[in-house]
Design a protein around this motif. Structure first.
Motif, mmCIF file in Angstrom:
data_model
loop_
_atom_site.group_PDB
_atom_site.id
_atom_site.type_symbol
_atom_site.label_atom_id
_atom_site.label_comp_id
_atom_site.label_asym_id
_atom_site.label_seq_id
_atom_site.Cartn_x
_atom_site.Cartn_y
_atom_site.Cartn_z
ATOM 1 N N ARG A 2 -7.012 -20.893 21.414
ATOM 2 C CA ARG A 2 -6.209 -20.259 20.360
ATOM 3 C C ARG A 2 -6.020 -21.283 19.257
ATOM 4 O O ARG A 2 -5.476 -22.358 19.525
ATOM 5 N N LEU A 3 -6.465 -20.959 18.056
ATOM 6 C CA LEU A 3 -6.312 -21.953 17.003
ATOM 7 C C LEU A 3 -5.993 -21.350 15.648
ATOM 8 O O LEU A 3 -6.249 -20.171 15.406
ATOM 9 N N ILE A 4 -5.421 -22.240 14.820
ATOM 10 C CA ILE A 4 -5.084 -21.888 13.439
ATOM 11 C C ILE A 4 -5.996 -22.696 12.525
ATOM 12 O O ILE A 4 -6.097 -23.914 12.682
ATOM 13 N N LEU A 5 -6.633 -22.021 11.562
ATOM 14 C CA LEU A 5 -7.323 -22.742 10.489
ATOM 15 C C LEU A 5 -6.378 -22.759 9.311
ATOM 16 O O LEU A 5 -5.995 -21.701 8.793
ATOM 17 N N LEU A 6 -6.041 -23.953 8.892
ATOM 18 C CA LEU A 6 -5.065 -24.095 7.808
ATOM 19 C C LEU A 6 -5.784 -24.700 6.609
ATOM 20 O O LEU A 6 -6.593 -25.619 6.778
ATOM 21 N N GLY A 7 -5.497 -24.195 5.416
ATOM 22 C CA GLY A 7 -6.134 -24.773 4.243
ATOM 23 C C GLY A 7 -5.916 -23.877 3.047
ATOM 24 O O GLY A 7 -5.638 -22.685 3.179
ATOM 25 N N ALA A 8 -6.073 -24.476 1.859
ATOM 26 C CA ALA A 8 -5.857 -23.755 0.609
ATOM 27 C C ALA A 8 -6.851 -22.598 0.493
ATOM 28 O O ALA A 8 -7.869 -22.581 1.185
ATOM 29 N N PRO A 9 -6.581 -21.675 -0.448
ATOM 30 C CA PRO A 9 -7.579 -20.656 -0.747
ATOM 31 C C PRO A 9 -8.875 -21.353 -1.120
ATOM 32 O O PRO A 9 -8.856 -22.338 -1.872
ATOM 33 N N ALA A 11 -10.787 -23.211 0.692
ATOM 34 C CA ALA A 11 -11.064 -24.460 1.418
ATOM 35 C C ALA A 11 -12.265 -24.305 2.357
ATOM 36 O O ALA A 11 -12.842 -25.292 2.791
ATOM 37 N N GLY A 12 -12.609 -23.057 2.689
ATOM 38 C CA GLY A 12 -13.741 -22.828 3.591
ATOM 39 C C GLY A 12 -13.297 -22.314 4.947
ATOM 40 O O GLY A 12 -14.041 -22.401 5.917
ATOM 41 N N LYS A 13 -12.111 -21.712 5.024
ATOM 42 C CA LYS A 13 -11.611 -21.198 6.307
ATOM 43 C C LYS A 13 -12.534 -20.094 6.835
ATOM 44 O O LYS A 13 -12.969 -20.136 7.983
ATOM 45 N N GLY A 14 -12.819 -19.120 5.981
ATOM 46 C CA GLY A 14 -13.662 -18.004 6.408
ATOM 47 C C GLY A 14 -15.072 -18.472 6.763
ATOM 48 O O GLY A 14 -15.658 -18.005 7.743
ATOM 49 N N THR A 15 -15.594 -19.414 5.983
ATOM 50 C CA THR A 15 -16.944 -19.932 6.222
ATOM 51 C C THR A 15 -17.009 -20.614 7.587
ATOM 52 O O THR A 15 -17.902 -20.344 8.388
ATOM 53 N N GLN A 16 -16.077 -21.484 7.876
ATOM 54 C CA GLN A 16 -16.091 -22.212 9.148
ATOM 55 C C GLN A 16 -15.687 -21.303 10.308
ATOM 56 O O GLN A 16 -16.162 -21.484 11.429
ATOM 57 N N GLY A 85 -5.900 -17.830 7.634
ATOM 58 C CA GLY A 85 -4.998 -17.349 6.579
ATOM 59 C C GLY A 85 -3.638 -16.934 7.115
ATOM 60 O O GLY A 85 -2.861 -16.278 6.422
ATOM 61 N N PHE A 86 -3.349 -17.297 8.316
ATOM 62 C CA PHE A 86 -2.057 -17.025 8.960
ATOM 63 C C PHE A 86 -1.788 -18.170 9.929
ATOM 64 O O PHE A 86 -2.726 -18.602 10.615
ATOM 65 N N PRO A 87 -0.573 -18.649 10.100
ATOM 66 C CA PRO A 87 0.597 -18.389 9.277
ATOM 67 C C PRO A 87 0.481 -19.069 7.914
ATOM 68 O O PRO A 87 -0.229 -20.045 7.765
ATOM 69 N N ARG A 88 1.202 -18.513 6.964
ATOM 70 C CA ARG A 88 1.138 -18.995 5.603
ATOM 71 C C ARG A 88 2.509 -19.363 5.062
ATOM 72 O O ARG A 88 2.626 -19.761 3.899
ATOM 73 N N THR A 89 3.535 -19.157 5.875
ATOM 74 C CA THR A 89 4.895 -19.536 5.480
ATOM 75 C C THR A 89 5.586 -20.059 6.750
ATOM 76 O O THR A 89 5.142 -19.750 7.867
ATOM 77 N N ILE A 90 6.688 -20.772 6.544
ATOM 78 C CA ILE A 90 7.416 -21.262 7.718
ATOM 79 C C ILE A 90 7.960 -20.098 8.569
ATOM 80 O O ILE A 90 7.817 -20.141 9.791
ATOM 81 N N PRO A 91 8.530 -19.045 7.980
ATOM 82 C CA PRO A 91 8.964 -17.934 8.837
ATOM 83 C C PRO A 91 7.829 -17.328 9.671
ATOM 84 O O PRO A 91 8.046 -16.928 10.816
ATOM 85 N N LEU A 103 -0.441 -22.029 21.246
ATOM 86 C CA LEU A 103 -1.602 -22.385 20.418
ATOM 87 C C LEU A 103 -2.152 -23.722 20.875
ATOM 88 O O LEU A 103 -1.390 -24.627 21.222
ATOM 89 N N ASP A 104 -3.488 -23.856 20.873
ATOM 90 C CA ASP A 104 -4.100 -25.106 21.315
ATOM 91 C C ASP A 104 -4.334 -26.081 20.163
ATOM 92 O O ASP A 104 -4.201 -27.286 20.351
ATOM 93 N N HIS A 105 -4.752 -25.566 19.001
ATOM 94 C CA HIS A 105 -5.122 -26.449 17.904
ATOM 95 C C HIS A 105 -4.671 -25.895 16.562
ATOM 96 O O HIS A 105 -4.703 -24.687 16.356
ATOM 97 N N VAL A 106 -4.326 -26.816 15.667
ATOM 98 C CA VAL A 106 -4.227 -26.494 14.243
ATOM 99 C C VAL A 106 -5.263 -27.365 13.558
ATOM 100 O O VAL A 106 -5.267 -28.584 13.751
ATOM 101 N N LEU A 107 -6.157 -26.741 12.811
ATOM 102 C CA LEU A 107 -7.197 -27.504 12.143
ATOM 103 C C LEU A 107 -7.062 -27.313 10.636
ATOM 104 O O LEU A 107 -7.206 -26.200 10.131
ATOM 105 N N GLU A 108 -6.745 -28.400 9.954
ATOM 106 C CA GLU A 108 -6.568 -28.334 8.500
ATOM 107 C C GLU A 108 -7.888 -28.697 7.826
ATOM 108 O O GLU A 108 -8.507 -29.709 8.151
ATOM 109 N N ILE A 109 -8.301 -27.872 6.870
ATOM 110 C CA ILE A 109 -9.481 -28.185 6.055
ATOM 111 C C ILE A 109 -8.948 -28.553 4.668
ATOM 112 O O ILE A 109 -8.350 -27.719 3.983
#
Ligand code: AP5
Ligand code: ZN
Length: 218
Positions: A2-9, A11-16, A85-91, A103-109
């Motif tokens: 279970r992982l989160i891809l974190l990054g700006a619009p 950044a390549g989240k969808g690509t990766q 593209g989720f989560p995108r806010t602290i709430p 969740l196992d990983h958060v990966l920031e691009i």
């Protein structure tokens, strides 16, 4: 996994995400793709979110949290999933914690704003699948057509430069604080918190995929 891809619009989240999901055999949960599908269908949800998405603002936390909770309760998510593209806010992040979603990983691009503006201007997408291309950096084999179905690829409504600038401002204000949020949690409670990884998102798509896989498997 279970992982989160974190990054700006852009950044390549969808690509990766395409590569990661294939490798680990997990579904990609892109809230952006889900919302765009709702807009296209003209559903009640779609009508509600259309304007805010076109302007580059964020859809309300309540709507997004309900959408994601429903999605991860589906059978195909029981062995893992990738949030794009989720989560995108602290709430939104808090809601996952409170629901006990492990969740196992958060990966920031990480990618600079000016590079992002260039990328999004040239982005083309296959609306049916969400497959992502770039006219110069990652072109489809046949110009203007998806590699798999041969259908036309299109430009997203929110990829105009003024809207992209607004999306970046929203990212820095509302989403970037999640970098600290997840890093601090991983430092404080490493047995419970997801592991935090940061990958520089500049280089060829393949190079970045290599770093991503190494971070997740290493
Ligand atoms: P969403 O669809 O999530 O958009 P986003 O986060 O703005 O991200 P993008 O899809 O633009 O970028 P990406 O990181 O996936 O980059 P990509 O791989 O395509 O959200 C859209 C809207 O929905 C939001 O604005 C909001 O209104 C709403 N929304 C969604 N989720 C929400 C939530 N949780 N809460 C509230 N509202 C929500 O790559 C970009 C381009 O770069 C492509 O052309 C690609 O080919 C190219 N590229 C990729 N990698 C490279 C590389 N290494 N070198 C060169 N080019 C590259
Ligand atoms: Zn995306």
């Amino acid at each position: 996994m279970r992982l989160i891809l974190l990054g700006a619009p852009g950044a390549g989240k969808g690509t990766q995400a395409q590569f990661i999901c294939e490798r680990f055999n997990i579904p990609q949960i892109s809230t952006g793709d889900m919302l765009r599908a709702a807009v296209k269908e003209g559903s009640e949800l779609g009508v509600k979110v259309k304007e805010i998405m076109t302007s580059g603002g964020l859809v309300s936390d309540d709507i997004i949290i309900a959408l994601v909770k429903e999605r991860i309760s589906q059978p195909d998510c029981q062995n893992g999933f990738l949030f794009d593209g989720f989560p995108r806010t602290i709430p939104q992040a808090d809601a996952m914690k409170e629901a006990g979603v492990k969740l196992d990983h958060v990966l920031e691009i990480a990618v600079e704003d000016e590079e992002i503006v260039k990328r999004l201007e040239g982005r083309r997408v296959h609306p049916g699948s969400g497959r992502v291309y770039h006219v110069e950096y990652n072109p489809p084999r046949e110009a203007g057509k998806d590699d798999v179905t041969g259908e036309p690829v299109i430009q997203r409504d929110d990829d105009r430069e003024s809207i992209v600038r607004n999306r970046l401002a929203v990212y820095h204000e509302q989403t970037a604080p999640l970098v600290d949020y997840y890093q601090a949690w991983a430092a404080k409670d490493p047995d419970v918190a997801p592991a935090y990884h940061r990958v520089e998102g500049v280089g060829s798509v393949d190079e970045i995929t290599g770093q991503v896989i190494e971070a997740l498997e290493g």
